[in-house]
Design a protein around this motif. Structure first.
Motif, PDB file in Angstrom:
ATOM      1  N   LEU A 181      -2.335   6.114  -5.954  1.00  0.00           N
ATOM      2  CA  LEU A 181      -3.692   6.263  -5.433  1.00  0.00           C
ATOM      3  C   LEU A 181      -4.158   7.715  -5.486  1.00  0.00           C
ATOM      4  N   ASN A 200      -8.157   1.282  -1.725  1.00  0.00           N
ATOM      5  CA  ASN A 200      -7.276   2.212  -1.020  1.00  0.00           C
ATOM      6  C   ASN A 200      -6.861   1.683   0.357  1.00  0.00           C
ATOM      7  N   GLN A 237       7.662   1.178  -1.525  1.00  0.00           N
ATOM      8  CA  GLN A 237       6.376   0.648  -1.967  1.00  0.00           C
ATOM      9  C   GLN A 237       5.208   1.512  -1.498  1.00  0.00           C
ATOM     10  N   LEU A 291      -4.098  -1.248   0.805  1.00  0.00           N
ATOM     11  CA  LEU A 291      -2.698  -1.050   0.427  1.00  0.00           C
ATOM     12  C   LEU A 291      -1.892  -0.331   1.497  1.00  0.00           C
ATOM     13  N   TYR A 292      -2.461  -0.167   2.697  1.00  0.00           N
ATOM     14  CA  TYR A 292      -1.738   0.506   3.789  1.00  0.00           C
ATOM     15  C   TYR A 292      -1.775  -0.360   5.044  1.00  0.00           C
ATOM     16  N   LEU A 302       0.470  -1.490  -9.253  1.00  0.00           N
ATOM     17  CA  LEU A 302       0.107  -1.812  -7.875  1.00  0.00           C
ATOM     18  C   LEU A 302       0.026  -3.324  -7.688  1.00  0.00           C
ATOM     19  N   ARG A 314      -6.915  -5.490  -9.475  1.00  0.00           N
ATOM     20  CA  ARG A 314      -6.032  -4.694 -10.307  1.00  0.00           C
ATOM     21  C   ARG A 314      -6.491  -4.628 -11.765  1.00  0.00           C
ATOM     22  N   GLN A 344       4.397  -6.661  -3.180  1.00  0.00           N
ATOM     23  CA  GLN A 344       4.766  -6.827  -4.589  1.00  0.00           C
ATOM     24  C   GLN A 344       5.812  -7.925  -4.731  1.00  0.00           C
ATOM     25  N   HIS A 357       2.482   3.452  -3.732  1.00  0.00           N
ATOM     26  CA  HIS A 357       1.034   3.321  -3.527  1.00  0.00           C
ATOM     27  C   HIS A 357       0.382   4.684  -3.350  1.00  0.00           C
TER      28      HIS A 357
END
Length: 549
Positions: free
Chosen positions: A345, A448, A337, A451-452, A508, A398, A527, A341
């Motif tokens: 990105l 950004n 995943q 998603l981390y 995403l 999204r 997800q 991403h």
């Protein structure tokens, strides 16, 4: 012990001090605009033709109009007429004033052509780096290099500024970048040749985006948690204000050296921020300088007219020190995943930069009123900020992000096929494309980090956003070289790139209403948890009233 956010809830999350500092730092965002997109005016390429003193003398003797001179003496429209000349002796007495070349072609064969060895004549009342250094024809690639150089500077500067600002503090780095940016900008305005101008432009790139990023970091660290996203969006809106200002200044000053000098000079005023903008208390706490941090917090409380409760006189970092994890680049691609991403990105950062800068550069080649076109296209960026504010917490991230990319791509594709005489329709398509890519650009900035996981969040943002500068390096070559093949070809490329970006965004996970992930496992399950929620089956269980025995 309380954090800075806890204290800001009592002394003001966005009161007088924050509003004043926000305004001051937004001026840095305004001043960054001429460096980022100033190529439209600094590198404007007007219509041109080979210089020939003898042709000019013959034209005066015959009393030709400009149209007649071009018809008689220029090989033709387009690149041939701009980069080649008839290799004939214009001093011949046999040349008449009515179609002077008619008798020189033997047996109807075409006349020989030669290069513009005496320079060019440019149809413009002002000047640009193109007209001064003759960056046309065989040397037109040097204009591409000029814009690519500033993006190379952006790439290097933004890659290193995170470490430097964390190591030495936000305020010293801000002041140093301002000084170097202002000095190199003035030196560029008086550069005697192309090489020195290119070097000073590269130096501007190294520090200007870094200074812009430090301003962004500072203002988000001064405000409370509830205002952080909003000030980040409006800090970028200040960049749009800079677009409008740049259009007006460029119209008033059509000579590139005066324009460069004028848009650079205000940067020296930002050195006064030494007395106006304090160091970030969050950074001071991270460096165990709690006494200095508390002094600044008391200053903020005084400016806001709020008392600082005695129970909040001690501080701790916003994030408690726990197990230290050392992030590596492999962490960005190690698990499925996060790898997905990262790739999506990176592509979207690249796309946003290419389309945003590319549409602005292509507009400068359209041949209409460049100042009005630039001004009108900048106006449509204002709705982009409000679209984001109205949608991200209602609809999510999204779908607005994907739709904005697709709108930008579709608008570019439509522009390819709209005839020139339908001017209003072309303008509408151009405005939709510009607004779409502006929304997408600002959206990727916001999403950004969401998603981390925490320990690789800064690294993920840094690596992915670096593709923005890679895109900026390639964009001048894409626009200017593809335009030589077919004027609408860059738009066709932008359409494909934008539509693909919109489709990839749909892969995403949605991050609306979710806390920032702390671990890799949480990201890997983002997800999956969304799918499970959609497919969850609720079973009604009735409680038995009679005993089982």
């Amino acid at each position: 012990m309380p954090t800075v956010d806890d204290i800001l809830e009592h002394i003001g999350e966005f009161n007088f001090f924050q509003k004043q500092t926000f305004f001051l730092l937004c001026l840095i965002s305004v001043a960054f605009t001429p460096i980022y997109v100033g190529i439209v005016f600094l590198g404007f390429t007007p219509d041109h033709r080979c210089r020939s003193p003898r042709v000019a003398e013959l034209s005066r003797r015959c009393g030709w109009s400009l149209a007649e001179e071009l018809n008689y003496t220029v090989p033709g429209p387009g690149p041939e007429g701009q980069c080649l000349r008839y290799a004939v002796d214009w001093n011949q007495s046999a040349l008449g004033c009515l179609d002077p070349l008619a008798g020189l072609a033997a047996n109807g064969s075409p006349l020989p052509l030669g290069p513009c060895d005496q320079g060019w004549v440019y149809d413009t009342p002002g000047s640009s780096i193109v007209t001064e250094f003759n960056l046309v024809c065989a040397d037109s690639w040097m204009l591409d290099l000029f814009q690519s150089a500033v993006n190379v500077g952006f790439f290097i500067g933004s890659m290193s500024i995170g470490y430097i600002a964390d190591r030495f503090g936000r305020k010293p780095c801000l002041l140093i970048t301002i000084l170097i940016n202002a000095s190199s900008g003035v030196l560029m305005a008086i550069a005697p040749n192309y090489t020195s101008m290119l070097i000073f432009r590269l130096i501007q790139g190294l520090v200007s985006k870094a200074g812009w990023l430090i301003g962004y970091i500072l203002i988000t660290e001064f405000v409370g948690l509830n205002y952080r996203r909003t000030v980040g969006i409006f800090y970028q809106v200040a960049f749009t204000v800079g677009l409008l200002v740049l259009a007006g200044v460029a119209y008033a000053l059509p000579h590139w050296r005066w324009l460069q000098f004028t848009v650079t000079l205000p940067n020296f005023c930002f050195l006064l921020y030494y007395w106006c903008v304090p160091e970030s208390p969050r950074w001071l706490i991270s460096q165990n300088k709690n006494a200095k941090a508390m002094k600044i917090i008391k200053h903020i409380a005084k400016k806001n007219g709020k008392p600082l409760p005695g129970s909040l006189q001690s501080l701790r970092p916003d994030e408690e020190a726990g197990e230290k994890l050392n992030p590596s680049f492999l962490d960005l691609v190690r698990t499925p995943q996060i790898r997905k991403h990262t790739l999506i990105l990176m592509y979207n950062w690249f796309t946003s930069s290419v389309l945003y800068q590319g549409l602005i550069m292509h507009m400068g080649l359209a041949g209409s009123n460049i100042y009005l076109d630039f001004f009108y296209s900048a106006l449509v960026e204002f709705p982009a900020a409000f679209i984001i504010i109205l949608t991200i917490d209602r609809i999510g991230r999204r779908y607005p992000w994907a739709i904005s990319n697709m709108v930008a791509g579709a608008a570019c594709l439509a522009s390819v096929f709209i005839p020139e005489n339908l001017f209003w329709l072309r303008v509408t398509a151009a405005c939709l494309g510009r607004m779409g890519i502006t929304v997408a650009y600002e959206m990727v900035c916001l999403v950004n980090a969401e998603l981390y996981p925490t320990f690789i969040r800064n690294l993920g943002v840094l690596v992915c956003s670096s593709m923005c500068d890679i895109g900026g390096i390639l964009t001048p070559f894409l626009v200017y070289r593809l335009t030589d093949i077919w004027h609408e070809l860059p738009l066709a490329v932008f359409a494909v790139v934008g539509l693909i970006a919109g489709g990839l965004v749909l892969l995403l996970p949605e991050t609306k209403g979710k806390t920032l992930p702390e671990t890799i496992e949480e990201v890997e399950n983002m997800q999956r948890s969304g799918k499970n929620k959609d497919k969850m089956i609720y079973i009604e269980v009735k409680k038995l009233d009679t005993p089982l025995n």
